[in-house]
Design a protein around this motif. Structure first.
Motif, PDB file in Angstrom:
ATOM      1  N   THR A 188       0.832  -1.211   0.000  1.00  0.00           N
ATOM      2  CA  THR A 188       0.000   0.000   0.000  1.00  0.00           C
ATOM      3  C   THR A 188       0.863   1.256   0.000  1.00  0.00           C
ATOM      4  O   THR A 188       1.901   1.314   0.672  1.00  0.00           O
ATOM      5  CB  THR A 188      -0.933   0.019   1.225  1.00  0.00           C
ATOM      6  N   TYR A 189       0.417   2.254  -0.757  1.00  0.00           N
ATOM      7  CA  TYR A 189       1.122   3.531  -0.873  1.00  0.00           C
ATOM      8  C   TYR A 189       0.107   4.672  -0.830  1.00  0.00           C
ATOM      9  O   TYR A 189      -1.089   4.476  -1.089  1.00  0.00           O
ATOM     10  CB  TYR A 189       1.891   3.617  -2.196  1.00  0.00           C
ATOM     11  N   LYS A 190       0.608   5.843  -0.522  1.00  0.00           N
ATOM     12  CA  LYS A 190      -0.188   7.066  -0.669  1.00  0.00           C
ATOM     13  C   LYS A 190       0.622   8.037  -1.527  1.00  0.00           C
ATOM     14  O   LYS A 190       1.850   7.957  -1.585  1.00  0.00           O
ATOM     15  CB  LYS A 190      -0.495   7.688   0.694  1.00  0.00           C
ATOM     16  N   PHE A 191      -0.070   8.934  -2.179  1.00  0.00           N
ATOM     17  CA  PHE A 191       0.645   9.850  -3.058  1.00  0.00           C
ATOM     18  C   PHE A 191      -0.047  11.210  -3.125  1.00  0.00           C
ATOM     19  O   PHE A 191      -1.250  11.341  -2.874  1.00  0.00           O
ATOM     20  CB  PHE A 191       0.778   9.270  -4.471  1.00  0.00           C
ATOM     21  N   GLY A 192       0.778  12.193  -3.430  1.00  0.00           N
ATOM     22  CA  GLY A 192       0.334  13.547  -3.747  1.00  0.00           C
ATOM     23  C   GLY A 192       1.239  14.020  -4.855  1.00  0.00           C
ATOM     24  O   GLY A 192       1.160  13.549  -5.977  1.00  0.00           O
ATOM     25  N   LYS A 193       2.165  14.921  -4.496  1.00  0.00           N
ATOM     26  CA  LYS A 193       3.188  15.320  -5.466  1.00  0.00           C
ATOM     27  C   LYS A 193       4.235  14.223  -5.612  1.00  0.00           C
ATOM     28  O   LYS A 193       4.861  14.056  -6.654  1.00  0.00           O
ATOM     29  CB  LYS A 193       3.842  16.630  -5.019  1.00  0.00           C
ATOM     30  N   SER A 194       4.434  13.432  -4.529  1.00  0.00           N
ATOM     31  CA  SER A 194       5.361  12.300  -4.547  1.00  0.00           C
ATOM     32  C   SER A 194       4.662  11.113  -3.901  1.00  0.00           C
ATOM     33  O   SER A 194       3.582  11.242  -3.321  1.00  0.00           O
ATOM     34  CB  SER A 194       6.655  12.651  -3.802  1.00  0.00           C
ATOM     35  N   SER A 235      -4.100  15.934   2.768  1.00  0.00           N
ATOM     36  CA  SER A 235      -3.612  17.308   2.901  1.00  0.00           C
ATOM     37  C   SER A 235      -2.580  17.692   1.843  1.00  0.00           C
ATOM     38  O   SER A 235      -2.056  18.804   1.879  1.00  0.00           O
ATOM     39  CB  SER A 235      -2.994  17.500   4.297  1.00  0.00           C
ATOM     40  N   GLU A 236      -2.263  16.753   0.921  1.00  0.00           N
ATOM     41  CA  GLU A 236      -1.285  17.068  -0.119  1.00  0.00           C
ATOM     42  C   GLU A 236      -1.829  18.167  -1.026  1.00  0.00           C
ATOM     43  O   GLU A 236      -2.981  18.117  -1.459  1.00  0.00           O
ATOM     44  CB  GLU A 236      -0.963  15.821  -0.944  1.00  0.00           C
ATOM     45  N   ARG A 237      -0.964  19.142  -1.350  1.00  0.00           N
ATOM     46  CA  ARG A 237      -1.413  20.307  -2.116  1.00  0.00           C
ATOM     47  C   ARG A 237      -1.212  20.151  -3.621  1.00  0.00           C
ATOM     48  O   ARG A 237      -1.582  21.028  -4.394  1.00  0.00           O
ATOM     49  CB  ARG A 237      -0.671  21.551  -1.614  1.00  0.00           C
ATOM     50  N   GLN A 238      -0.611  19.051  -4.049  1.00  0.00           N
ATOM     51  CA  GLN A 238      -0.419  18.777  -5.467  1.00  0.00           C
ATOM     52  C   GLN A 238      -0.649  17.288  -5.718  1.00  0.00           C
ATOM     53  O   GLN A 238      -0.476  16.461  -4.818  1.00  0.00           O
ATOM     54  CB  GLN A 238       1.008  19.139  -5.910  1.00  0.00           C
ATOM     55  N   THR A 239      -1.026  16.938  -6.950  1.00  0.00           N
ATOM     56  CA  THR A 239      -1.227  15.540  -7.328  1.00  0.00           C
ATOM     57  C   THR A 239      -0.435  15.254  -8.592  1.00  0.00           C
ATOM     58  O   THR A 239      -0.611  15.949  -9.598  1.00  0.00           O
ATOM     59  CB  THR A 239      -2.716  15.237  -7.591  1.00  0.00           C
ATOM     60  N   ASN A 240       0.419  14.220  -8.531  1.00  0.00           N
ATOM     61  CA  ASN A 240       1.226  13.836  -9.691  1.00  0.00           C
ATOM     62  C   ASN A 240       1.048  12.339  -9.928  1.00  0.00           C
ATOM     63  O   ASN A 240       1.855  11.520  -9.474  1.00  0.00           O
ATOM     64  CB  ASN A 240       2.695  14.188  -9.466  1.00  0.00           C
ATOM     65  N   ILE A 241      -0.021  11.974 -10.631  1.00  0.00           N
ATOM     66  CA  ILE A 241      -0.313  10.564 -10.894  1.00  0.00           C
ATOM     67  C   ILE A 241       0.724   9.973 -11.842  1.00  0.00           C
ATOM     68  O   ILE A 241       1.113   8.806 -11.720  1.00  0.00           O
ATOM     69  CB  ILE A 241      -1.736  10.414 -11.469  1.00  0.00           C
ATOM     70  N   ALA A 242       1.199  10.766 -12.793  1.00  0.00           N
ATOM     71  CA  ALA A 242       2.181  10.277 -13.766  1.00  0.00           C
ATOM     72  C   ALA A 242       3.448   9.784 -13.078  1.00  0.00           C
ATOM     73  O   ALA A 242       3.994   8.736 -13.422  1.00  0.00           O
ATOM     74  CB  ALA A 242       2.516  11.386 -14.765  1.00  0.00           C
ATOM     75  N   GLY A 270      -8.638  11.326 -10.202  1.00  0.00           N
ATOM     76  CA  GLY A 270      -8.118  11.525 -11.547  1.00  0.00           C
ATOM     77  C   GLY A 270      -7.741  12.945 -11.888  1.00  0.00           C
ATOM     78  O   GLY A 270      -7.345  13.238 -13.019  1.00  0.00           O
ATOM     79  N   ASN A 271      -7.829  13.851 -10.915  1.00  0.00           N
ATOM     80  CA  ASN A 271      -7.511  15.255 -11.170  1.00  0.00           C
ATOM     81  C   ASN A 271      -6.047  15.512 -10.835  1.00  0.00           C
ATOM     82  O   ASN A 271      -5.674  15.594  -9.671  1.00  0.00           O
ATOM     83  CB  ASN A 271      -8.413  16.167 -10.330  1.00  0.00           C
ATOM     84  N   GLN A 272      -5.229  15.623 -11.862  1.00  0.00           N
ATOM     85  CA  GLN A 272      -3.793  15.843 -11.682  1.00  0.00           C
ATOM     86  C   GLN A 272      -3.470  17.325 -11.800  1.00  0.00           C
ATOM     87  O   GLN A 272      -3.979  18.013 -12.681  1.00  0.00           O
ATOM     88  CB  GLN A 272      -3.000  15.050 -12.721  1.00  0.00           C
ATOM     89  N   THR A 273      -2.587  17.795 -10.930  1.00  0.00           N
ATOM     90  CA  THR A 273      -2.237  19.223 -10.915  1.00  0.00           C
ATOM     91  C   THR A 273      -0.770  19.471 -11.216  1.00  0.00           C
ATOM     92  O   THR A 273      -0.345  20.623 -11.282  1.00  0.00           O
ATOM     93  CB  THR A 273      -2.550  19.825  -9.529  1.00  0.00           C
ATOM     94  N   TYR A 274       0.003  18.407 -11.359  1.00  0.00           N
ATOM     95  CA  TYR A 274       1.456  18.579 -11.493  1.00  0.00           C
ATOM     96  C   TYR A 274       2.012  17.421 -12.293  1.00  0.00           C
ATOM     97  O   TYR A 274       1.578  16.284 -12.138  1.00  0.00           O
ATOM     98  CB  TYR A 274       2.092  18.615 -10.096  1.00  0.00           C
ATOM     99  N   GLY A 275       2.971  17.704 -13.180  1.00  0.00           N
ATOM    100  CA  GLY A 275       3.662  16.640 -13.895  1.00  0.00           C
ATOM    101  C   GLY A 275       3.092  16.371 -15.275  1.00  0.00           C
ATOM    102  O   GLY A 275       2.196  17.073 -15.765  1.00  0.00           O
ATOM    103  N   ALA A 276       3.626  15.321 -15.914  1.00  0.00           N
ATOM    104  CA  ALA A 276       3.220  14.944 -17.269  1.00  0.00           C
ATOM    105  C   ALA A 276       1.821  14.342 -17.264  1.00  0.00           C
ATOM    106  O   ALA A 276       1.286  13.938 -16.223  1.00  0.00           O
ATOM    107  CB  ALA A 276       4.228  13.950 -17.844  1.00  0.00           C
ATOM    108  N   ASP A 277       1.222  14.275 -18.429  1.00  0.00           N
ATOM    109  CA  ASP A 277      -0.115  13.715 -18.582  1.00  0.00           C
ATOM    110  C   ASP A 277      -0.074  12.216 -18.264  1.00  0.00           C
ATOM    111  O   ASP A 277       0.603  11.444 -18.935  1.00  0.00           O
ATOM    112  CB  ASP A 277      -0.593  13.938 -20.012  1.00  0.00           C
TER     113      ASP A 277
END
Length: 677
Positions: free
Chosen positions: A110-116, A126-133, A156-163
């Motif tokens: 199991t993992y959690k993610f935001g910008k990383s 509470s992560e302020r950015q999302t980088n699914i890529a 599915g709403n990404q705010t940072y990084g590649a598509d």
């Protein structure tokens, strides 16, 4: 064991037996049965020695079952809680982790993610950015050689990084998105994008481009306004319907005062609109009084010229003019810095003019540099002239202290070319980059800075710096790191500010979701970098007068503090030494903007397309049991039986050596006891 080895062992056994029989039955005068025991012992000894010489290898197999891995990644960004999906997300995670059949079938990670991405310990959304890529790319690297389907809980709403839909095409593992959100479409106005330059010039007009979006089926009318403080500086009526869902609005505003100017773009909301946060976006510009003019002087065309111009002009505060030596002589007073690219004898009169006018310079040498001319026209440095060239790579001097240098990966940069031999600077200087030859860092200067007679100078002893800019892009997918390095060098050379014991690196304003990182360097009284100093920053929020003090930590040769996540507002700060009366102050502004609150719905179509592309399937949170059933019944995720083959040489078997020694000892003892020796 091969047939040839078996043949050797058979021959060795027969030979050992024949030798023993020859000694104890054919040649021996012993009449008792003792001769058969001695023959057997001698056979064992000789055969053991032959076995060691043949050294046969034995194979052994161990079998084990390997379960597939189930990767569960949870979106921990603020948008999940803003869409009121946080509790549902936790329920799905608990269901997946506690299902007995799923645990028996898979090793669940199991993992959690935001910008990383990081291992899951707790969820706070509470992560302020999302980088699914980035998440998908890391999972592809970690589980490249395993069977590891990915369950992705996200809106599915990404705010940072590649598509991420593009990245997902290269993922070999099936992806199962669990959609955090509903499919209900609400009428919504939003500011999709805002484009504006960071720097503008006093009394000049600067362009602003806004992309306004509408989702809905009804025909509506709204108004777009741009505010400066309490004054509306621009407004326009917009009309949307089911066929016209977006509009690009372009205008030009006037910069009337120096400093950071804050603006607010607003779309007047609909009466039935559910999300009004994405109707407003703040932006800022820094108004400056004048540009820094830099002359890039050449007599030989080279790709370095374009790379330097691009890098320097990436900062809109600077303008580069590429000139021939004779073109600059009459205009030299209009420039704050002169870059001399591979000076030759055509630079003779220009070098004299630079010396007379006390102009700051940046000299870049190479394979066609006329060192004899340079050494005649100035007395600051000397180069051994050999008329031979060499190639060398850069090595960063981490104790360089004239200005803060970011931790570029200089070790990966390709080599430069210049005159073979060492460069000697005859005035006090600081080496920024050393030469590295065949992986060994030398004490020879590649890039150094120095100050003399009220002027600042730098010398780069090598051409082909354009390759560095290209390599920086390959390393980071951006030219920014290299461009910032060049701009810091140019900023130092074009400024006449005196050196301070504390250097600070920060921006005048940050957008709401930017990383607010402030770096500093501290020097002792001899201007030597001190890596044991105790520094702290006192931060004062001018909007609510709150004050807090945070220590700075030493990181990669700089003292840094990460203030990301602080509230929007105007801040004044003081960085001070905790045991000396020395400090430096500044101010910056954080603009209010939360990118994670700009979404009204989950990006369902994109998540479904990603699932289809990867041979997975998308599910809503209410379909968790269906997801579990799919994972358990899919034959792609069977437990695999694997084996490990161990090859052991007989020479490593210590018992054989013991057996040889024992047989020889017993044979010797019997012979000795019976008077045969």
């Amino acid at each position: 064991m091969s047939k040839l080895t078996l043949l050797y062992i058979t021959i060795a056994a027969i030979t050992a037996l024949l030798l023993a029989l020859f000694q104890y039955l054919y040649k021996s005068k012993l009449k008792s049965n003792l001769k058969y025991l001695l023959a057997a012992l001698r056979t064992i000894s000789i055969f053991g020695i032959f076995l060691l010489l043949i050294n046969p290898k034995f194979e052994s197999f161990t079998y084990f079952n390997e379960k597939p891995t189930l990767v569960v990644a949870i979106d921990n960004s603020e948008s999940v809680s803003y869409l009121k999906q946080d509790e549902k997300s936790k329920e799905v995670v608990n269901t997946l982790m506690n299902d007995s059949e799923l645990k028996e079938r898979f090793n669940i990670q199991t993992y959690k993610f935001g910008k990383s991405v990081s291992s899951l310990d707790s969820l706070n959304f509470s992560e302020r950015q999302t980088n699914i890529a980035s998440v998908l790319k890391q999972f592809e690297e970690i589980y490249a050689n395993l069977t590891a389907p990915i369950v992705l809980l996200s809106d599915g709403n990404q705010t940072y990084g590649a598509d991420y839909s593009y990245i997902a095409k290269g993922i070999k593992q099936p992806i199962y998105p669990v959609i955090l959100g509903d499919s209900t479409i609400h009428s919504d106005l939003s500011i999709k994008q805002l484009n504006v330059n960071r720097y503008v010039y006093l009394k000049n007009k600067f362009p602003v481009e806004i992309i306004a979006n509408y989702s809905g089926n009804e025909a509506i009318e709204t108004e777009l306004k741009i505010w400066s403080g309490n004054t509306v500086v621009f407004k326009k009526t917009l009309k949307f319907n089911a066929l016209k869902s977006s509009e690009i609005i372009s205008t030009a505003l006037t910069a009337n005062s120096v400093g950071v100017i804050k603006y607010r773009v607003e779309l007047v909301p609909l009466t039935t609109e559910k999300n009004k946060v994405n109707n407003i976006k703040n932006f800022g510009v820094e108004v400056i009084d004048q540009k820094t003019n830099i002359a890039l002087v050449y007599d030989r065309l080279h790709p370095d010229l374009g790379a330097l111009k691009k890098a320097i002009e990436s900062n809109e505060q600077r303008s580069v003019s590429i000139l021939k030596p004779q073109e600059l002589i009459d205009e030299i007073i209009d420039f704050q810095l002169v870059i001399l690219y591979q000076p030759n004898y055509n630079f003779k009169y220009l070098l004299n003019a630079i010396k007379e006018q006390n102009v700051n310079t940046f000299i870049i040498s190479g394979t066609t540099t006329e060192w004899n001319l340079l050494q005649k026209t100035q007395g600051y440095f000397k180069q051994v002239v050999t008329n031979q060239t060499e190639s060398f790579q850069p090595s960063l001097n981490k104790n360089y202290g004239t200005f803060i240098v970011e931790n570029l990966d200089f070790n990966s940069f390709p080599p430069l070319q210049s005159e073979f031999g060492s460069l000697q600077i005859t005035v006090p200087y600081e080496t920024l980059l050393y030469k590295r030859v065949n992986g060994i860092t030398t004490e020879d200067i590649l890039l150094a800075t120095f100050e003399t007679e009220g002027t600042k100078h730098a010398i780069l002893n090598g051409e082909d710096i354009w390759r560095w800019r290209s390599q920086s892009y390959l390393n980071t997918n951006s030219f920014n790191a290299f461009d910032e390095f060049i701009n810091k060098l140019v900023q130092y050379l074009s400024s006449n500010k005196k050196r301070r014991r504390i250097n600070v690196d920060y921006k005048s304003f940050y957008n709401g979701n930017d990383d607010v990182i402030i770096s500093a360097q501290y020097f002792n009284k001899n201007f030597e970098f001190d890596n044991s100093a105790s520094l702290s920053i006192v931060l004062n929020n001018k909007d609510d007068n709150s004050v807090r003090e945070v220590p700075l930590l030493l990181n990669n040769g700089n003292y840094t503090v990460d203030l990301s996540g602080i509230n929007a507002g105007l801040y004044e700060f003081t960085i001070k030494h905790n045991s000396e009366s020395i400090s430096v102050s500044g101010s910056f502004q954080v603009l209010e903007y939360n990118v994670e609150q700009q979404f009204l719905n989950a990006d369902i179509e994109k998540l479904k397309a990603m699932a289809t592309e990867s041979n997975g399937a998308a599910y809503f949170t209410s379909e968790t049991d269906k997801l579990i059933g799919t994972l358990i019944s899919d034959n792609r995720y069977r437990t695999i039986q694997k084996s490990t083959k161990n090859i052991v040489s007989l020479i490593d078997w210590k018992y054989l050596l013991g057996l040889i020694a024992l047989s020889l000892f017993v044979e010797w003892f019997i012979r000795k006891y019976n008077g045969l020796i």
